[in-house]
Structures are given as C-alpha cells and as structure tokens.
Design a protein around this motif. Structure first.
Motif, PDB file in Angstrom:
ATOM      1  N   TRP A 281       0.595  -1.544   0.124  1.00 10.96           N
ATOM      2  CA  TRP A 281       0.299  -0.347   0.311  1.00 10.96           C
ATOM      3  C   TRP A 281       1.000   1.178  -0.267  1.00 10.96           C
ATOM      4  O   TRP A 281       0.710   2.485  -0.250  1.00 10.96           O
ATOM      5  CB  TRP A 281      -1.055   0.227   1.258  1.00 10.96           C
ATOM      6  N   ILE A 282       2.188   1.391   0.877  1.00 12.74           N
ATOM      7  CA  ILE A 282       3.003   2.425   0.126  1.00 12.74           C
ATOM      8  C   ILE A 282       3.107   3.010  -1.094  1.00 12.74           C
ATOM      9  O   ILE A 282       3.003   4.364  -1.680  1.00 12.74           O
ATOM     10  CB  ILE A 282       4.149   1.894   0.917  1.00 12.74           C
ATOM     11  N   GLN A 283       2.880   1.851  -2.248  1.00 14.57           N
ATOM     12  CA  GLN A 283       3.187   1.741  -3.862  1.00 14.57           C
ATOM     13  C   GLN A 283       1.514   2.683  -3.898  1.00 14.57           C
ATOM     14  O   GLN A 283       1.717   3.374  -4.441  1.00 14.57           O
ATOM     15  CB  GLN A 283       4.126   0.674  -4.467  1.00 14.57           C
ATOM     16  N   THR A 284       1.154   1.508  -3.972  1.00 13.60           N
ATOM     17  CA  THR A 284      -0.739   1.714  -4.557  1.00 13.60           C
ATOM     18  C   THR A 284      -1.356   3.108  -3.736  1.00 13.60           C
ATOM     19  O   THR A 284      -2.366   3.764  -5.332  1.00 13.60           O
ATOM     20  CB  THR A 284      -1.789   0.562  -3.813  1.00 13.60           C
ATOM     21  N   SER A 285      -1.091   2.997  -2.222  1.00 13.31           N
ATOM     22  CA  SER A 285      -1.616   5.036  -2.057  1.00 13.31           C
ATOM     23  C   SER A 285      -0.952   6.101  -2.995  1.00 13.31           C
ATOM     24  O   SER A 285      -1.539   6.900  -2.880  1.00 13.31           O
ATOM     25  CB  SER A 285      -1.211   4.959  -0.032  1.00 13.31           C
ATOM     26  N   TYR A 286       0.774   6.339  -2.724  1.00 20.82           N
ATOM     27  CA  TYR A 286       0.818   7.238  -4.450  1.00 20.82           C
ATOM     28  C   TYR A 286       0.717   7.295  -5.176  1.00 20.82           C
ATOM     29  O   TYR A 286      -0.163   7.985  -5.370  1.00 20.82           O
ATOM     30  CB  TYR A 286       2.804   7.073  -3.974  1.00 20.82           C
ATOM     31  N   LEU A 287       0.359   6.007  -6.170  1.00 25.44           N
ATOM     32  CA  LEU A 287      -0.086   5.942  -7.487  1.00 25.44           C
ATOM     33  C   LEU A 287      -1.284   5.972  -7.680  1.00 25.44           C
ATOM     34  O   LEU A 287      -2.279   6.791  -8.490  1.00 25.44           O
ATOM     35  CB  LEU A 287       0.284   4.677  -8.461  1.00 25.44           C
ATOM     36  N   ILE A 288      -2.058   6.134  -6.705  1.00 26.33           N
ATOM     37  CA  ILE A 288      -4.020   6.164  -6.347  1.00 26.33           C
ATOM     38  C   ILE A 288      -4.211   7.639  -6.462  1.00 26.33           C
ATOM     39  O   ILE A 288      -4.928   8.626  -7.247  1.00 26.33           O
ATOM     40  CB  ILE A 288      -4.773   5.546  -5.371  1.00 26.33           C
TER      41      ILE A 288
ATOM     42  N   ARG B  88       2.466   9.268   2.328  1.00 30.33           N
ATOM     43  CA  ARG B  88       2.992   8.687   0.601  1.00 30.33           C
ATOM     44  C   ARG B  88       1.943   8.780   0.285  1.00 30.33           C
ATOM     45  O   ARG B  88       1.941   9.565  -1.762  1.00 30.33           O
ATOM     46  CB  ARG B  88       3.134   7.172   0.558  1.00 30.33           C
ATOM     47  N   ALA B  89       0.568   9.114   0.403  1.00 32.62           N
ATOM     48  CA  ALA B  89      -0.585   9.571  -0.280  1.00 32.62           C
ATOM     49  C   ALA B  89      -0.519  10.524  -0.543  1.00 32.62           C
ATOM     50  O   ALA B  89      -0.751  11.533  -2.223  1.00 32.62           O
ATOM     51  CB  ALA B  89      -2.516   9.393   0.263  1.00 32.62           C
ATOM     52  N   VAL B  90      -0.180  11.713  -0.562  1.00 29.98           N
ATOM     53  CA  VAL B  90      -0.402  13.096   0.014  1.00 29.98           C
ATOM     54  C   VAL B  90       0.997  13.348  -0.578  1.00 29.98           C
ATOM     55  O   VAL B  90       1.164  14.477  -2.155  1.00 29.98           O
ATOM     56  CB  VAL B  90      -0.021  14.310   1.839  1.00 29.98           C
ATOM     57  N   GLN B  91       1.743  12.759  -0.871  1.00 26.65           N
ATOM     58  CA  GLN B  91       3.568  13.117  -1.868  1.00 26.65           C
ATOM     59  C   GLN B  91       3.204  12.927  -3.252  1.00 26.65           C
ATOM     60  O   GLN B  91       3.069  13.800  -4.092  1.00 26.65           O
ATOM     61  CB  GLN B  91       4.358  12.744  -1.218  1.00 26.65           C
TER      62      GLN B  91
END
Length: 565
Positions: free
Chosen positions: A31-38, A87-90
C-alpha cells in the motif's frame, strides 16, 4: 518532475527494507506504492484546472513544497499507517508537477528550441524510472530506507524557490472556483482511484475471485459512466475531453499509453527476473538497470537535434522499432542470464524510448492552442500512467498463465524409465543421504528445477510478445500529421517506405519458446515420474529438508515467489 517520477521506482526497489523496518506484511507494505499511485493519477488531470484557477506559478510552488514536506514526513514515519497517508499526500502533490512542467515547456520556449527542450523533458520522463532501482539500491545499501525520502528535501526547496521567483507566465482566475464542477471532480477521483487500485492489487488477489477487487471494479465501472456523462454534459467540466478531437493528440495519447506499458512494464519485469530467478540484491539490479539510463542520457542531446532535422513521424517510427527489437532481444534468457545478457538490449531500448517519448510529445502537443496545453498535458500524462498500470497488471497475469502452461508442458517430459532420470535421482539421494527420506528430497529438488525453468520460459514469452507488439504497431505513425502545418504530410512517404522495407526484410515469424526447446534455455529436464507428488509443495515455496541442505543459489530459486527488490 524528475523527483516525482523517480520516487515511484526508488521506493519500489526497497520495499523489502521498508517492510523489515516497519514490521509489516508484504500485503500491507504494497500500500506504500498503491496509495502514491492512486493519489498521483487523480491529481494529474486536475492540475490543468488548478493552474487556471490559481496560476501555474502558485500551483507548482505549492506542489513542490507539499511534496518536500510529505517526503520529510515519510522519512520520520514510525508506523506503516502514517507512511501510507503521507505517501498519498506525496503522490498528490507530485502529480501536479509532471503535466505542468510539460505544459510550461510548450508555453515559454519558442518552436526553434523545442527539440532541445523536449529532449530534456523526455530524458526526465524516461531516465527517472530507469535509474530509480540504482538510486534506491544504493541508498538502502549504504544508508537506510529513510534516505529514499530525505533525498527529496534539498531539490524540493530549491525548485520551489526558483519557481516562485522566476515563473510568472499567467494569472489565475479565482472566479472559476465558483463554477468548479465538484460532482465531476468526485466522479473522476473515484473512477481513477478505483481503477488504479484494481489494476495494482488485482493480479496478486486473483482478480475477481477476490471480493474487494470485484466490489471496487463495480465502483470503477459505475463511476466511469458517471464521469464521462458529467464531463460531456457540464458547461465547465473538470477536464475537457474535446481535446481528443485533435487527431494528433488522440493518436499521441494512444502511443503514450502504449509507451507506458513498456516503460513501466520493463522497469518492473527486468528487476523481477533478476531478483526472483537470479537472486540479485537491490544494488546489483540497479547496476543492470543503470545501462538504460546511461543510454538515454547520452542519446537525449542527439535526439533533440535530430527532431529539428527529420520528420517527427519517422523519428517515432525508428524509436518504436528500436524499442521493440531491444525488448525482443531478451526473449532467449536462461536461468543464468545477468548483466551481459541485458546490456545491449538495455542500450537499444533506452535509445528507442527516448526517441519515442520526445517525438510523440511534440506530435501530440504541437497542434494544441496555448489555452489547451495544461489540460492536454494532464490527459497525456494520465494516459501514460494508466498504460503503466495496465501493463503491470497484464504482465503479472500473463506471467502466471505462461508459467502454469510451461510447468504442465515440462512435467509431461518426465519419464522415470530414462537413464538420465535414474542417474540424477541417485545423485540427489547421495547428496541428501543424511536426511530421513533422501529419495523424496531428490524428487523435491527436481520439482524445484522444473519450476525455475517454467518461470524463465514465461519471462521469455513476455519479452517476445512486448517486442512484437511494438514493432508491428509502429505503423501507427502513418496516421499522424506534422505539428508545424496542417497540410504538410510529405514525410508520410518516407515512413511508408521504411515500413515496407521493414516488412520485406523481416525474418520468419518468431515462435515462443516451448517445452521442447528447453535445452536452449539451460533447462535439463530430468527427474522421476513421481515429481507431481511434490508439485504443490514446491510451487508454494516448500522445500522440506532438501531445501535446508541445498546450496544457497538453489535456496534462492526455491524462494522465487517471495517479494523481491
């Protein structure tokens, strides 16, 4: 822009280290990657509207500062939950920088300098994913995973200050806030976010066999219908899809989607092979991937000059063919392939990708009016990112399918009556003579070897098919118009001639490696007929006592389904 794209790959290459540092499971750490990509894919098309409301300068400055602060928060995170949110904010902040940088390049530079400028933009967009594993592997090897995020601080502050002081090219219209299509914005966020989630998590959860994937796919379909209805009927839509009426832009977005499949797909596929088959570390994988980055870096200045001298359609045709050829060159890998086998394919792919991205961006954006650049750049980059997401999902799905196919083909060649089978089993029984059941341990080792060869053949198939799709699809360049003038199509004859020559000189149709060709791939399929008895155990990582006594290289092979760098 470089840091926003790079941050995807440097983190992806070091997820194992982050997982260990935060004591998370493989499912949680993904989810570290998934949240960023979404978050990123939602922001990319929204950036054009925000620039019209607040001005390009304000949006870019706030995005750079927000990305920098989120990076600092990620580095200081002590829990997985906090890291996922940050990560989502980033990703959301970084998503605005990607299309706006491209739009600004078309707005402030004259056409005579466009070749050089777009060469730099293309270099950033293609080189960042290629060197990401190298940078990530180096930082985690010699420092710690926290430096994956701390490395963004100085560039982020520098970019924010330079943009605020120097980039004053437009003024925002705050009145647009009153007419902001909040319903369209909500539908777009749900549609793109759920689509990214389904594509990112679907292969690992067996697609629609998973209830969450099925539910989110339904949400995605419903929000997709609602989104397109809204943007086509609203007076002030959140994104203007009418830009697709421009033939060059529509075709360019299609090629951008296609480029995303290979660009992000290969950046995922090559490290996956080196990690799961060869057992390479993050740093070793980075050394292999760095070759493509160097090729792009050296080719970028030349491609910029070249784009001003030859027809952009011919340049894109050459780039598509080179990318396809370079990809297809890896269709004959073995379980021992490493740096040398990937060197020249990486060079050829790197040259091809920079040629394609530079030419397609100029062809797609060159005919847009100035007020359409922000919206068009956002949609163009969304298509490329969606191509990457679709490519990764397809690669994972096809790899599992072809691995099962080759496993079944190779198992059929096992014959206990063959002398070589008897000799190999006897050799393994001697090796594991100290175990309770050395015969069963020998059977387990043979099953492990077959599983490895099936995996290698599956990789070979994917490389071959990706390359073939690029070469065959290169004819799409004929449909493009030149960006400089509406009726100038004299370069089509040159492209047609190149297509005819390519077709007339092409060798016979390549065949995917099959089980009968396993000797060409380093596969010596030998073992007892009872190998099926341990198939399920081996294919899910179980090796029993035999695995404990195997050599380190064999243990790495047996653990091929564990998360790799």
């Amino acid at each position: 822009m470089f840091m926003a794209i790079l941050d995807i790959q440097i983190v992806a290459s070091s997820l194992n280290e982050i997982q260990a540092g935060l004591a998370a499971s493989p499912e949680q750490v993904s989810w570290i990657q998934t949240s960023y990509l979404i978050a990123e894919i939602v922001m990319i098309p929204l950036s054009g509207m925000l620039a019209r409301i607040f001005s390009t300068r304000v949006v870019l400055t706030v995005s750079a500062l927000g990305f920098t602060l989120a990076s600092l928060g990620c580095a200081l995170s002590t829990s997985l939950e906090a890291l996922i949110v940050l990560r989502a904010v980033q990703g959301f902040m970084g998503g605005a920088m990607i299309p706006l940088t491209q739009a600004v390049s078309f707005s402030i530079f004259p056409r005579r300098k466009m070749g050089t400028i777009q060469a730099v933009i293309g270099l950033v967009a293609t080189m960042a994913p290629s060197i990401g594993p190298t940078v990530g592997g180096y930082l985690t090897e010699y420092f710690s995973w926290h430096w994956l995020f701390l490395a963004n601080l100085l560039p982020g502050i520098l970019v924010a200050s330079l943009v605020w002081r120097n980039l004053e090219i437009d003024s925002g219209d705050r009145g647009l806030l009153k007419r902001l299509d909040t319903l369209g914005l909500s539908l777009m966020a749900v549609f793109l976010g759920s689509l990214e989630y389904v594509l990112e998590e679907g292969p690992g959860d067996d697609w629609f066999a998973s209830t969450p994937i099925l539910l989110w796919a339904i949400v995605c379909a419903l929000s997709c219908v609602g989104f397109f209805w809204r943007v086509l009927s609203a007076d002030n839509p959140i994104v203007d899809l009418r830009v697709f009426k421009n033939r060059n832009f529509a075709l360019g977005a299609l090629v951008g989607f296609w480029l995303g499949v290979v660009l992000y797909g290969l950046v995922y596929l090559v490290p996956l092979f080196l990690g799961s088959v060869r057992g390479f570390s993050s740093l070793q994988i980075g050394e292999v991937m760095f070759v493509a980055g160097v090729a792009m870096f050296l080719m970028a200045p030349l491609s910029g000059k070249l784009s001003d001298l030859i027809d952009l359609r011919l340049m894109m045709f050459i780039g598509l063919v080179l990318t396809g050829v370079g990809t297809g060159m890896n269709a004959h890998l073995t379980s021992g392939s490493g740096y040398n086998e990937f060197f020249w394919p990486q060079v050829i792919r790197g040259v091809g990708q920079i040629l394609v991205l530079l030419s397609v961006s100029r062809l797609a954006m060159g005919r847009l009016a100035p007020h359409e650049l922000g919206n068009g750049s956002g949609l163009f980059n969304v298509m490329r990112n969606l191509g990457g997401a679709v490519g990764l999902a397809l690669i994972d799905t096809v790899r599992d399918w072809r691995e099962d196919y080759h496993w079944n083909q190779l198992i059929g060649s096992i014959d206990q009556s063959r002398q070589v089978v008897i000799d190999q089993l006897a050799s393994y029984q001697v090796t594991f003579s100290g175990l309770t059941d050395p015969w069963q341990a020998g059977v387990a080792m043979i099953a492990q070897r077959i599983s490895l060869q099936a995996e290698v053949l599956a990789f070979d198939n994917i490389f071959l098919w990706l390359g073939a799709v690029y070469v065959v699809g290169s004819v799409v360049v004929i449909a493009f118009r030149r960006p400089e003038s509406e009726g100038s199509d004299e370069g089509v004859a040159v492209v047609l001639l190149a297509v005819v020559l390519l077709a007339s000189n092409a060798p016979g149709q390549s065949q995917a490696p099959q089980a009968g060709q396993c000797q060409q791939h380093g596969a010596k399929i030998i073992g007892p007929g009872e190998v099926d008895a341990v198939t399920a155990q081996q294919r899910h990582g179980g090796g029993g006592e035999a695995e404990e006594h195997a050599e380190p290289a064999q243990r790495n092979q047996a653990q091929r389904e564990m998360p790799q760098a």
